[in-house]
Write an enzyme that holds these catalytic residues in place. Structure first.
Site, short mmCIF file in Angstrom:
data_model
loop_
_atom_site.label_atom_id
_atom_site.label_comp_id
_atom_site.label_asym_id
_atom_site.label_seq_id
_atom_site.Cartn_x
_atom_site.Cartn_y
_atom_site.Cartn_z
N LYS A 11 0.85 -1.20 0.00
CA LYS A 11 0.00 0.00 0.00
C LYS A 11 0.88 1.24 0.00
CE LYS A 11 0.90 1.30 4.48
NZ LYS A 11 1.68 2.48 4.86
N ASP A 142 -2.02 -0.97 10.72
CA ASP A 142 -2.21 -1.11 9.27
C ASP A 142 -2.86 -2.42 8.87
OD1 ASP A 142 -1.18 1.31 8.53
OD2 ASP A 142 0.83 0.55 8.04
#
Ligand code: C5P
Length: 307
Positions: A11, A142
């Site tokens: 990401k 995350d």
């Protein structure tokens, strides 16, 4: 014996605004998290009987620990505690890494999320989405994003995820990721904010405003709103990263920022050729990047089966 093969993407944080501190000392974020088409490949095998060690991880990157410091190890262990079954069966994991560590690309977090999903699948789905999300948040801020890695707004510590299902307008763009030969520790980067009190007082609503720009296809306004508050402390220690971002801006990148707490800097381009030229020019004029990748941002269609 049963096997599940999955992949976990990287990401980038297109925007990371810090709006305060949480009572437990974490920082309260508004962050736009986007998946990239760079993936790690993972294979999980559930074996009957208790082997020693009962969780074993084989990784093609010798610098990555394969014991309980590895988030995959902790994810598998937490999964077994949650279903109330410990030390009856063993798990073998093969981890083929393409995403570098300490890079702000969520490599370890993505691997952990995929480990939870693989374990749930191998046991015929005993845990609900809510429970998986709770365990994921326990593993790291995350990790919840990676349970369904589509473009998302992350709130709270970053673990409260709102999917931006209809955001497709960046999927035609190209992204250049560059990581120098050093990593940045996330904990260290956040600790540095103590020296920059104004940085934890970001204006709330910046991320939702940016999402509106994106939905209206106002890409110039969108990109100009994309800031990362962690750049200031990290760039102070590592000015080379700032230089790299400025270089890419000078070459016409639509956006160039650090991802998360670094050390990766990314830049966004209209075409693959522009990204490639920017990389080649950077290497010949400045050099010093240990790793790079050119690929695309993903939209809502994320395939998680390994190919
Ligand atoms: O959640 P995670 O374990 O990935 O966070 C690593 C470290 O980064 C935490 O120990 C904390 O110091 C810092 N952090 C923070 N605020 C966040 C996320 C992480 O202060 N929103």
């Amino acid at each position: 014996m049963a096997i599940v093969d999955l992949q976990s993407p990287a990401k980038i944080n297109l925007l990371l605004n810090i709006v305060g501190k949480t009572p437990d000392g974490y920082h309260e974020l508004e962050t736009l998290i986007w998946p990239v088409d760079l993936v790690d490949l993972l294979s999980f095998e559930l074996c009957d009987g208790l082997l020693e060690p009962w969780i074993s991880i084989e990784c093609d990157d010798p610098t990555i620990p394969v014991d309980d410091r590895n988030l995959v190890h902790r994810a598998v262990s937490l999964f077994f505690s949650e279903i109330g079954e410990t030390h009856k069966r063993s798990v073998r994991v093969q981890l083929r890494k393409h995403i570098p560590a300490e890079a702000g690309l969520g490599g370890g977090s993505g691997n952990a999320a995929v480990a939870l999903q693989a374990m749930n699948r191998l046991h015929d789905h005993p845990l609900s989405e809510e429970t998986l999300h709770r365990i994921a948040a326990q593993l790291g801020s995350d990790v919840p994003f990676f349970l369904n890695p589509v473009p998302s707004l992350g709130l709270g510590r970053g673990e409260r995820i709102q999917r931006l299902e209809e955001c497709q307008s960046l999927t035609t763009k190209w992204v250049l990721l560059m990581r120098p030969g050093f990593g940045v520790s996330t904990a260290w980067a956040y600790q540095q904010l103590a020296y920059f009190p104004d940085l934890v007082k970001g204006k709330p609503g910046m991320a939702t405003q940016c999402v509106e720009f994106l939905r209206d296809n106002q890409l110039t306004s969108f990109f100009s709103g994309c800031i990362n508050a962690l750049e200031i402390p990290v760039f102070r220690k590592f000015p080379y990263l700032k230089m790299a971002c400025q270089f890419m801006e000078g070459k016409g990148a639509l956006l160039s920022r650090m991802s998360g707490s670094g050390s990766t800097v990314f830049s966004i381009w209209d075409t693959c050729q522009e990204a490639r030229t920017a990389w080649e020019t950077f290497q010949s004029e400045l050099g010093g990047m240990g790793w790079h990748y050119i690929g695309q941002l993903k939209g809502t269609q994320v395939a998680s089966e390994a190919s």
